[in-house]
Structures are given as structure tokens and as C-alpha cells.
Design a protein around this motif. Structure first.
Motif, PDB file in Angstrom:
ATOM      1  N   LEU A 148       0.866  -1.173   0.000  1.00  0.00           N
ATOM      2  CA  LEU A 148       0.000   0.000   0.000  1.00  0.00           C
ATOM      3  C   LEU A 148       0.904   1.224   0.000  1.00  0.00           C
ATOM      4  O   LEU A 148       1.759   1.363   0.871  1.00  0.00           O
ATOM      5  CB  LEU A 148      -0.904   0.015   1.231  1.00  0.00           C
ATOM      6  CG  LEU A 148      -1.930  -1.100   1.321  1.00  0.00           C
ATOM      7  CD1 LEU A 148      -2.684  -1.002   2.645  1.00  0.00           C
ATOM      8  CD2 LEU A 148      -2.888  -1.033   0.162  1.00  0.00           C
ATOM      9  N   ILE A 149       0.708   2.076  -0.982  1.00  0.00           N
ATOM     10  CA  ILE A 149       1.549   3.252  -1.148  1.00  0.00           C
ATOM     11  C   ILE A 149       0.670   4.493  -1.098  1.00  0.00           C
ATOM     12  O   ILE A 149      -0.368   4.555  -1.745  1.00  0.00           O
ATOM     13  CB  ILE A 149       2.299   3.207  -2.503  1.00  0.00           C
ATOM     14  CG1 ILE A 149       3.217   1.993  -2.540  1.00  0.00           C
ATOM     15  CG2 ILE A 149       3.073   4.493  -2.746  1.00  0.00           C
ATOM     16  CD1 ILE A 149       3.858   1.765  -3.892  1.00  0.00           C
ATOM     17  N   SER A 150       1.103   5.475  -0.326  1.00  0.00           N
ATOM     18  CA  SER A 150       0.422   6.771  -0.292  1.00  0.00           C
ATOM     19  C   SER A 150       1.273   7.778  -1.047  1.00  0.00           C
ATOM     20  O   SER A 150       2.472   7.886  -0.803  1.00  0.00           O
ATOM     21  CB  SER A 150       0.248   7.253   1.149  1.00  0.00           C
ATOM     22  OG  SER A 150      -0.615   6.406   1.850  1.00  0.00           O
ATOM     23  N   LEU A 151       0.647   8.479  -1.948  1.00  0.00           N
ATOM     24  CA  LEU A 151       1.330   9.500  -2.742  1.00  0.00           C
ATOM     25  C   LEU A 151       0.652  10.824  -2.430  1.00  0.00           C
ATOM     26  O   LEU A 151      -0.489  11.055  -2.818  1.00  0.00           O
ATOM     27  CB  LEU A 151       1.217   9.159  -4.227  1.00  0.00           C
ATOM     28  CG  LEU A 151       1.918  10.054  -5.216  1.00  0.00           C
ATOM     29  CD1 LEU A 151       3.425  10.048  -4.981  1.00  0.00           C
ATOM     30  CD2 LEU A 151       1.622   9.596  -6.635  1.00  0.00           C
ATOM     31  N   HIS A 152       1.333  11.672  -1.688  1.00  0.00           N
ATOM     32  CA  HIS A 152       0.769  12.968  -1.289  1.00  0.00           C
ATOM     33  C   HIS A 152       1.301  14.055  -2.217  1.00  0.00           C
ATOM     34  O   HIS A 152       2.492  14.117  -2.491  1.00  0.00           O
ATOM     35  CB  HIS A 152       1.142  13.286   0.166  1.00  0.00           C
ATOM     36  CG  HIS A 152       0.569  12.304   1.121  1.00  0.00           C
ATOM     37  ND1 HIS A 152      -0.697  12.439   1.640  1.00  0.00           N
ATOM     38  CD2 HIS A 152       1.073  11.163   1.633  1.00  0.00           C
ATOM     39  CE1 HIS A 152      -0.940  11.425   2.440  1.00  0.00           C
ATOM     40  NE2 HIS A 152       0.118  10.629   2.452  1.00  0.00           N
ATOM     41  N   VAL A 157      -1.391  13.172 -13.437  1.00  0.00           N
ATOM     42  CA  VAL A 157      -0.018  13.078 -13.945  1.00  0.00           C
ATOM     43  C   VAL A 157       0.847  12.276 -12.970  1.00  0.00           C
ATOM     44  O   VAL A 157       1.636  11.417 -13.380  1.00  0.00           O
ATOM     45  CB  VAL A 157       0.576  14.483 -14.193  1.00  0.00           C
ATOM     46  CG1 VAL A 157       2.051  14.408 -14.502  1.00  0.00           C
ATOM     47  CG2 VAL A 157      -0.173  15.185 -15.305  1.00  0.00           C
ATOM     48  N   LEU A 158       0.693  12.519 -11.671  1.00  0.00           N
ATOM     49  CA  LEU A 158       1.469  11.788 -10.671  1.00  0.00           C
ATOM     50  C   LEU A 158       1.138  10.301 -10.678  1.00  0.00           C
ATOM     51  O   LEU A 158       2.027   9.456 -10.590  1.00  0.00           O
ATOM     52  CB  LEU A 158       1.238  12.368  -9.284  1.00  0.00           C
ATOM     53  CG  LEU A 158       1.833  13.740  -9.039  1.00  0.00           C
ATOM     54  CD1 LEU A 158       1.431  14.261  -7.674  1.00  0.00           C
ATOM     55  CD2 LEU A 158       3.336  13.700  -9.155  1.00  0.00           C
ATOM     56  N   ARG A 197       2.821   4.838 -12.059  1.00  0.00           N
ATOM     57  CA  ARG A 197       2.499   3.601 -12.778  1.00  0.00           C
ATOM     58  C   ARG A 197       3.566   3.305 -13.839  1.00  0.00           C
ATOM     59  O   ARG A 197       4.065   2.183 -13.936  1.00  0.00           O
ATOM     60  CB  ARG A 197       1.124   3.713 -13.427  1.00  0.00           C
ATOM     61  CG  ARG A 197       0.684   2.446 -14.153  1.00  0.00           C
ATOM     62  CD  ARG A 197      -0.620   2.642 -14.916  1.00  0.00           C
ATOM     63  NE  ARG A 197      -1.689   3.187 -14.117  1.00  0.00           N
ATOM     64  CZ  ARG A 197      -2.509   2.464 -13.367  1.00  0.00           C
ATOM     65  NH1 ARG A 197      -2.367   1.165 -13.298  1.00  0.00           N
ATOM     66  NH2 ARG A 197      -3.471   3.043 -12.684  1.00  0.00           N
ATOM     67  N   ASN A 198       3.939   4.308 -14.622  1.00  0.00           N
ATOM     68  CA  ASN A 198       4.958   4.117 -15.669  1.00  0.00           C
ATOM     69  C   ASN A 198       6.302   3.714 -15.069  1.00  0.00           C
ATOM     70  O   ASN A 198       6.991   2.835 -15.596  1.00  0.00           O
ATOM     71  CB  ASN A 198       5.118   5.375 -16.513  1.00  0.00           C
ATOM     72  CG  ASN A 198       3.931   5.624 -17.405  1.00  0.00           C
ATOM     73  OD1 ASN A 198       3.178   4.708 -17.734  1.00  0.00           O
ATOM     74  ND2 ASN A 198       3.730   6.873 -17.782  1.00  0.00           N
TER      75      ASN A 198
END
Length: 85
Positions: A31-35, A44-45, A50-51
């Protein structure tokens, strides 16, 4: 600080429920949180993350599979980064 962009890993789990450490688990997840902050675009983030993961996975030339599932997207938090709290 929560007023700056960050990526954090909240949890890592695997299919090895018996805790037999000599076995390679058949699956794993994180589980990753991207703030993000107001001048960043969440779409875009998400695509950049994902890329990055997909390109890194492909570079390993493995038969393993990778799936990236976005469970929730929220708006950035508005607040005073220089305030008391």
C-alpha cells in the motif's frame, strides 16, 4: 512535513502466511500513499508512478506479473504550512 510532496509505503504483505522463510511467496502487495501539493496534478502523478513501476518491472525481464491498482484519489490538503499546526 505533510505540506510537501511525498511517497510513503504504508504496508507490505505477501502470500506466505505460514512464515516459512525458505519459501518464495507466490504474491506480494504494498500500500503506497502519494501525497501531492496544489501545483501538482494527481492524474499526472498517478501515471508517472504507474509508468515508473511498469518500466522497472519490464527491465527485470521476469515472468512475474505486476498490477497497479489506484484505490482512492483525494484532493490535496489546503492549509498554512507556516502555521502553528
Amino acid at each position: 512535513r505533510w505540506s510537501k510532496p511525498c511517497l510513503s509505503v504504508s504496508s507490505i504483505s505477501c502470500s506466505n502466511k505460514s512464515y516459512t522463510f525458505r519459501c518464495i511467496p507466490s504474491s506480494a502487495s504494498a500500500l503506497i500513499s502519494l501525497h501531492f501539493v496544489p501545483d501538482q496534478n494527481s492524474t499526472v502523478l498517478q501515471e508517472s508512478l504507474r509508468n515508473h513501476l511498469e518500466n522497472h518491472h519490464l527491465s527485470r525481464k521476469t515472468s512475474n506479473k505486476l498490477s497497479v491498482n489506484i484505490k482512492q484519489v483525494s484532493q490535496y490538503w489546503l492549509g498554512d504550512p507556516d502555521g502553528f499546526f
